[in-house]
Design a protein around this motif. Sequence first.
Motif, PDB file in Angstrom:
ATOM      1  N   THR A 107       3.414  29.870   8.336  1.00  0.00           N
ATOM      2  CA  THR A 107       4.213  28.708   7.899  1.00  0.00           C
ATOM      3  C   THR A 107       5.701  29.020   7.774  1.00  0.00           C
ATOM      4  O   THR A 107       6.502  28.105   7.555  1.00  0.00           O
ATOM      5  N   ASN A 108       6.098  30.295   7.923  1.00  0.00           N
ATOM      6  CA  ASN A 108       7.517  30.630   7.815  1.00  0.00           C
ATOM      7  C   ASN A 108       8.229  30.622   9.159  1.00  0.00           C
ATOM      8  O   ASN A 108       9.401  31.000   9.250  1.00  0.00           O
ATOM      9  N   MET A 109       7.551  30.193  10.215  1.00  0.00           N
ATOM     10  CA  MET A 109       8.188  30.094  11.526  1.00  0.00           C
ATOM     11  C   MET A 109       9.304  29.050  11.465  1.00  0.00           C
ATOM     12  O   MET A 109       9.141  27.984  10.889  1.00  0.00           O
ATOM     13  N   ARG A 110      10.435  29.368  12.112  1.00  0.00           N
ATOM     14  CA  ARG A 110      11.588  28.454  12.054  1.00  0.00           C
ATOM     15  C   ARG A 110      11.804  27.686  13.356  1.00  0.00           C
ATOM     16  O   ARG A 110      12.367  26.598  13.349  1.00  0.00           O
ATOM     17  N   THR A 111      11.357  28.272  14.478  1.00  0.00           N
ATOM     18  CA  THR A 111      11.535  27.607  15.770  1.00  0.00           C
ATOM     19  C   THR A 111      10.229  27.678  16.549  1.00  0.00           C
ATOM     20  O   THR A 111       9.368  28.520  16.273  1.00  0.00           O
ATOM     21  N   ALA A 112      10.106  26.791  17.528  1.00  0.00           N
ATOM     22  CA  ALA A 112       8.919  26.820  18.375  1.00  0.00           C
ATOM     23  C   ALA A 112       8.856  28.133  19.149  1.00  0.00           C
ATOM     24  O   ALA A 112       7.780  28.714  19.326  1.00  0.00           O
ATOM     25  N   ARG A 113      10.005  28.632  19.611  1.00  0.00           N
ATOM     26  CA  ARG A 113      10.021  29.901  20.355  1.00  0.00           C
ATOM     27  C   ARG A 113       9.518  31.050  19.476  1.00  0.00           C
ATOM     28  O   ARG A 113       8.736  31.892  19.922  1.00  0.00           O
ATOM     29  N   GLU A 114       9.956  31.076  18.241  1.00  0.00           N
ATOM     30  CA  GLU A 114       9.502  32.117  17.325  1.00  0.00           C
ATOM     31  C   GLU A 114       7.995  32.020  17.108  1.00  0.00           C
ATOM     32  O   GLU A 114       7.294  33.037  17.070  1.00  0.00           O
ATOM     33  N   ALA A 115       7.494  30.792  16.999  1.00  0.00           N
ATOM     34  CA  ALA A 115       6.063  30.587  16.779  1.00  0.00           C
ATOM     35  C   ALA A 115       5.250  31.015  17.999  1.00  0.00           C
ATOM     36  O   ALA A 115       4.224  31.688  17.874  1.00  0.00           O
ATOM     37  N   VAL A 116       5.705  30.621  19.184  1.00  0.00           N
ATOM     38  CA  VAL A 116       4.995  31.010  20.412  1.00  0.00           C
ATOM     39  C   VAL A 116       5.050  32.520  20.581  1.00  0.00           C
ATOM     40  O   VAL A 116       4.050  33.160  20.948  1.00  0.00           O
TER      41      VAL A 116
ATOM     42  N   GLU B 299      12.216  24.570  24.748  1.00  0.00           N
ATOM     43  CA  GLU B 299      11.500  24.587  26.023  1.00  0.00           C
ATOM     44  C   GLU B 299      10.111  25.217  25.915  1.00  0.00           C
ATOM     45  O   GLU B 299       9.283  25.050  26.831  1.00  0.00           O
ATOM     46  N   THR B 300       9.828  25.922  24.829  1.00  0.00           N
ATOM     47  CA  THR B 300       8.517  26.574  24.688  1.00  0.00           C
ATOM     48  C   THR B 300       7.471  25.669  24.045  1.00  0.00           C
ATOM     49  O   THR B 300       6.266  25.892  24.220  1.00  0.00           O
ATOM     50  N   GLY B 301       7.900  24.673  23.285  1.00  0.00           N
ATOM     51  CA  GLY B 301       6.942  23.798  22.623  1.00  0.00           C
ATOM     52  C   GLY B 301       7.536  23.067  21.431  1.00  0.00           C
ATOM     53  O   GLY B 301       8.761  22.981  21.287  1.00  0.00           O
ATOM     54  N   VAL B 302       6.631  22.566  20.576  1.00  0.00           N
ATOM     55  CA  VAL B 302       7.043  21.810  19.393  1.00  0.00           C
ATOM     56  C   VAL B 302       6.392  22.443  18.168  1.00  0.00           C
ATOM     57  O   VAL B 302       5.186  22.710  18.158  1.00  0.00           O
ATOM     58  N   LEU B 303       7.206  22.690  17.154  1.00  0.00           N
ATOM     59  CA  LEU B 303       6.697  23.275  15.912  1.00  0.00           C
ATOM     60  C   LEU B 303       6.457  22.171  14.891  1.00  0.00           C
ATOM     61  O   LEU B 303       7.353  21.380  14.591  1.00  0.00           O
ATOM     62  N   TRP B 304       5.220  22.116  14.365  1.00  0.00           N
ATOM     63  CA  TRP B 304       4.831  21.120  13.372  1.00  0.00           C
ATOM     64  C   TRP B 304       4.507  21.822  12.054  1.00  0.00           C
ATOM     65  O   TRP B 304       3.967  22.929  12.053  1.00  0.00           O
ATOM     66  N   ARG B 305       4.821  21.141  10.929  1.00  0.00           N
ATOM     67  CA  ARG B 305       4.529  21.741   9.632  1.00  0.00           C
ATOM     68  C   ARG B 305       4.169  20.655   8.615  1.00  0.00           C
ATOM     69  O   ARG B 305       4.708  19.545   8.643  1.00  0.00           O
ATOM     70  N   LYS B 306       3.225  21.013   7.768  1.00  0.00           N
ATOM     71  CA  LYS B 306       2.884  20.188   6.619  1.00  0.00           C
ATOM     72  C   LYS B 306       3.069  21.058   5.390  1.00  0.00           C
ATOM     73  O   LYS B 306       2.477  22.132   5.291  1.00  0.00           O
ATOM     74  N   ARG B 307       3.890  20.607   4.441  1.00  0.00           N
ATOM     75  CA  ARG B 307       4.128  21.370   3.234  1.00  0.00           C
ATOM     76  C   ARG B 307       3.676  20.562   2.022  1.00  0.00           C
ATOM     77  O   ARG B 307       4.100  19.433   1.821  1.00  0.00           O
ATOM     78  N   TRP B 308       2.788  21.166   1.250  1.00  0.00           N
ATOM     79  CA  TRP B 308       2.336  20.534   0.010  1.00  0.00           C
ATOM     80  C   TRP B 308       3.137  21.063  -1.176  1.00  0.00           C
ATOM     81  O   TRP B 308       3.642  20.312  -1.970  1.00  0.00           O
TER      82      TRP B 308
END
Length: 259
Positions: A232-241, A192-201
């Motif tokens: 980049t170690n965030m696991r959820t959108a809530r954690e990131a927000v 409900e807080t958002g969407v977490l996006w990641r690009k890993r090389w």
Amino acid sequence: MNPADALVASVADAVMLRTPDENLSLLMRMRRGYPLAWSLPALLGRQGFRDSAIGQHELSWLAAYDYIRDVLGLQAETAPLMGLWQLATSLGWLQPHEHTCWLAERPNLLRGDAGDRLHSASGPALRFPDGWSVWAWKGVEVPRWVIEQPEQITLASIDGESNVQVRCCMIEIMTPRRYVTLGGAVRVAEDETGVLWRKRWLASDAWAAVEVINATPEPDGTHKQFFLQVPTNMRTAREAVAWTYGLRADAYARLVVRT
């Protein structure tokens, strides 16, 4: 000039990055607060460029002796410093040798952001009279074309850049919204807080951002959408927000009002 000035330190870093790497540069010593005696080898020209080059921003200690000379009247005692005073009022960099002293003019262009980092979105952030320039985005030196031809930034050019900091700058200039829209990152989590996006090389080489909707409506009733870069170690959108507020995910979950 204060040697601890952040923008001046950014200039020093940019110049020193163009010189051979050594263990500890003079400028790094000054930035770390080493005493004046540590800069004497530079004035004596005992080592390579990184340790023997010095600029006006490192000669602020002369102000104390200027006071002693002008206010206390100790003319003869401070006379040996006259040459350094003259250099400090006009030079950019100097590198002394036994019989030769290289002098450089000061920059004729210096741009920074609100955080006193080298930064320019339209041209060089640092330029000397001979044309030697540095292009930078929020303190990170980037290739000239990234700033002056941003339309050439593509997913392929981002993936082809070896420096992860430059890659992140390229994404920011392209805008995270467009990067995600073009398929540059994958959806990692959504709540409900958002969407977490990641690009890993590589395992430790990645980029991440959380997509959020401003809970406060605009005057026309719409809600703005934002992409906020996060660790980049965030696991959820809530954690990131929560991280953007300086909170843990559980503490953020207990908040009643979102802004």
